[in-house]
Design an enzyme around this catalytic site. Structure first.
Site, short mmCIF file in Angstrom:
data_model
loop_
_atom_site.label_atom_id
_atom_site.label_comp_id
_atom_site.label_asym_id
_atom_site.label_seq_id
_atom_site.Cartn_x
_atom_site.Cartn_y
_atom_site.Cartn_z
CD GLU A 100 -2.97 -0.85 -0.09
OE1 GLU A 100 -3.01 0.26 -0.65
OE2 GLU A 100 -3.62 -1.83 -0.49
CB CYS A 282 -14.73 2.58 -13.41
SG CYS A 282 -15.74 4.06 -13.30
CB CYS A 289 -19.94 1.87 -19.49
SG CYS A 289 -19.28 3.38 -18.80
CB CYS A 292 -19.05 -1.68 -15.88
SG CYS A 292 -19.10 -1.25 -14.14
CB CYS A 298 -23.41 2.98 -13.24
SG CYS A 298 -22.42 4.44 -13.58
FE1 SF4 Z 1 -17.79 3.27 -14.25
FE2 SF4 Z 1 -20.42 3.38 -14.26
FE3 SF4 Z 1 -19.15 2.91 -16.51
FE4 SF4 Z 1 -19.18 1.08 -14.56
S1 SF4 Z 1 -20.90 1.80 -15.75
S2 SF4 Z 1 -17.42 1.70 -15.79
S3 SF4 Z 1 -19.14 2.37 -12.75
S4 SF4 Z 1 -19.07 4.76 -15.31
#
Ligand code: SF4
Length: 484
Positions: A100, A282, A289, A292, A298
């Protein structure tokens, strides 16, 4: 990992259920009371629902989707392997802690090699804290050097070793603080790492809220959230938070959200998953997206696709709040449809980096076997690049003309070496530019070949002659490496 962490998590879990905690409205604080002794000041209104996670079923679904994705797609990283396989809690915490600290401000790909070398050299807290003894027996440069370098204490040599191993990672004080904290754990805490995020932050120098949360959740299974740059980006997008993400109000809301979301049985994996999502999917400029795992939760994506953050009408519309919404983008910089989800997060404009010019001189002599050798000196123990080695250098006043720069450097070298140096003897080699996060640094590089040896003032900074190979193996900054 998971078995270990699940066991640890069970030990720490206070309630048996996995129901998500509800976010509480801010409590009345002492500061909130009226200073005049009358009625207490009104509580600040809680953030509008569209910026929160308040539905336990949604939180549960988000946790499940994110963890399933993490189990399938997570990167194989050495600190993850150690955290998953190391049975001893102190060793596990140390392994996470080192990673970290190294990962602060530094990319994962860069850190891997440094991390492996560090853990090979100092695999435990005790090894790091006691390394000065190893340094002594290994004799790495302890003996007085014929070039006149000052003798160093063992501790100093250890710091030098830490700096050498850290060289190139930047933010050198991190390595030093890690070493100091390791000594503290060994000497004052009987070698036992503090077992909660609160104690880690309170007792260990250099461990802030984020690092404490990461160590406690990953190593001990404490159900505590973390907020770093990746998490800020993901959460701001998930909940359309467009106010300045570095403002205390937004930072507080994000910590509340991270603590509410963290999975109670796999907190370390959940936190890593959230960070991994920010690092690989993201991402800042072109988020993926479509791939995702939490896209259905989202609100930034929903807004991009449908022109509004949720398909279900909100009871409370941010736009109708008196005084505006504290978490929406400011009225002066509203949603920009060409940016899509990258409308979030937003930050106050960055300060311009400070412009600094330094004259530096490569003093060169012929060593015993005719090999060129270069003089390097050690920087002070605090401040920028603390304790690292560099060619003799002089910070130049703003706007100094080139001719005057040369004279100033000659005077500086003369005072330091006790040897007459004429400005005309300094040969201008060129300029090297290095950008630190907050400083735009230009090194004006000169060279000065020497026929004989120089006797340096023993009260000045430690110094030594090194070959080119030794120079590159020494604790010198990346900026200096560009010079030779
Ligand atoms: Fe990011 Fe939302 Fe796109 Fe997922 S859907 S990558 S959380 S902006």
């Amino acid at each position: 990992m998971s078995q270990l962490r699940a066991v640890a998590a069970r030990g720490l879990r206070r309630s048996g259920g996995r129901a998500a905690p509800q976010q509480q409205p801010a409590r009345q604080s002492r500061k909130g009371a009226s200073l005049r002794g009358g009625a207490p000041a009104p509580l600040p209104a809680p953030p509008p629902a569209q910026h929160l996670f308040s539905d336990p079923a949604e939180i549960e679904a988000l946790r499940g989707n994110l963890l399933a994705w993490y189990d399938r797609c997570k990167r194989d990283l050495p600190w993850r392997t150690l955290a998953a396989t190391e049975l001893d809690a102190d060793r596990r915490a140390y392994a996470v802690w080192v990673s970290e600290i190294m990962l602060q401000q530094t990319q994962v790909a860069t850190v891997i090699d440094y991390y492996n070398r560090w853990m090979q050299k100092w695999p435990t807290l005790q090894a790091l804290a006691q390394a000065s003894l190893e340094v002594s027996s290994a004799g790495t440069g302890c003996s007085p050097c014929p070039c006149g370098s000052s003798s160093n204490s063992l501790l100093h040599l250890l710091e030098q070793e830490v700096n050498e191993l850290w060289a190139g990672l930047g933010y050198y004080s991190r390595g030093k603080r890690l070493q100091e904290a390791a000594r503290k754990v060994v000497s004052e805490l009987a070698g036992r790492m503090p077992r909660t995020a609160e104690d880690l932050q309170k007792l260990l120098p250099g461990v802030g809220r984020y690092t404490a949360g990461a160590i406690a959740s990953i190593s001990y299974g404490q159900a505590t959230g973390v907020v770093d740059g990746n998490v800020i980006r993901v959460l701001c997008r998930l909940r359309c938070i467009g106010a300045d993400s570095s403002s205390p109000l937004v930072v507080d809301r994000l910590w509340d959200m991270a603590n509410a979301l963290v999975d109670r049985s796999r907190p370390g994996d959940f936190n890593q998953a959230l960070m991994e999502l920010g690092a690989t999917v993201c991402v800042p400029k072109a988020p993926l997206c479509g791939e995702c795992p939490v896209k259905q939760h989202c609100r930034a994506r929903c807004r991009k696709l449908f022109g509004k953050p949720t398909l279900v009408p909100d009871v409370e519309d941010c736009g109708k709040r008196v005084g505006g919404c504290p978490l929406c983008p400011p009225a002066t910089e509203p949603w920009d449809s060409s940016l899509g989800v990258t409308n979030f997060p937003r930050k106050a404009a960055k300060k311009q980096p400070r412009v600094v010019k330094t004259a530096t001189c490569v003093l060169e002599r012929r060593g015993c076997h005719g090999t060129p050798e270069y003089l390097i000196v050690q920087r002070p123990d605090s401040g920028l690049l603390a304790g690292l080695w560099e060619f003799p250098s002089l910070l130049l006043p703003q706007g100094l003309q080139e001719e005057k720069q040369q004279e100033a450097l000659a005077d500086h070298l003369q005072a330091w070496m006790g040897w007459p140096v004429a400005a005309g003897d300094l040969q201008l080699i060129g300029e090297v530019v290095h950008i630190f996060s907050h400083i735009h640094q230009t090194y004006v590089v000169y060279s000065l070949p020497l026929d004989g040896d120089v006797t340096l003032d023993p009260t000045s900074s430690p110094s030594r002659w090194v070959t080119e190979e030794e120079f590159h193996a020494s604790a010198v900054s990346t900026a200096m490496k560009k010079v030779l």
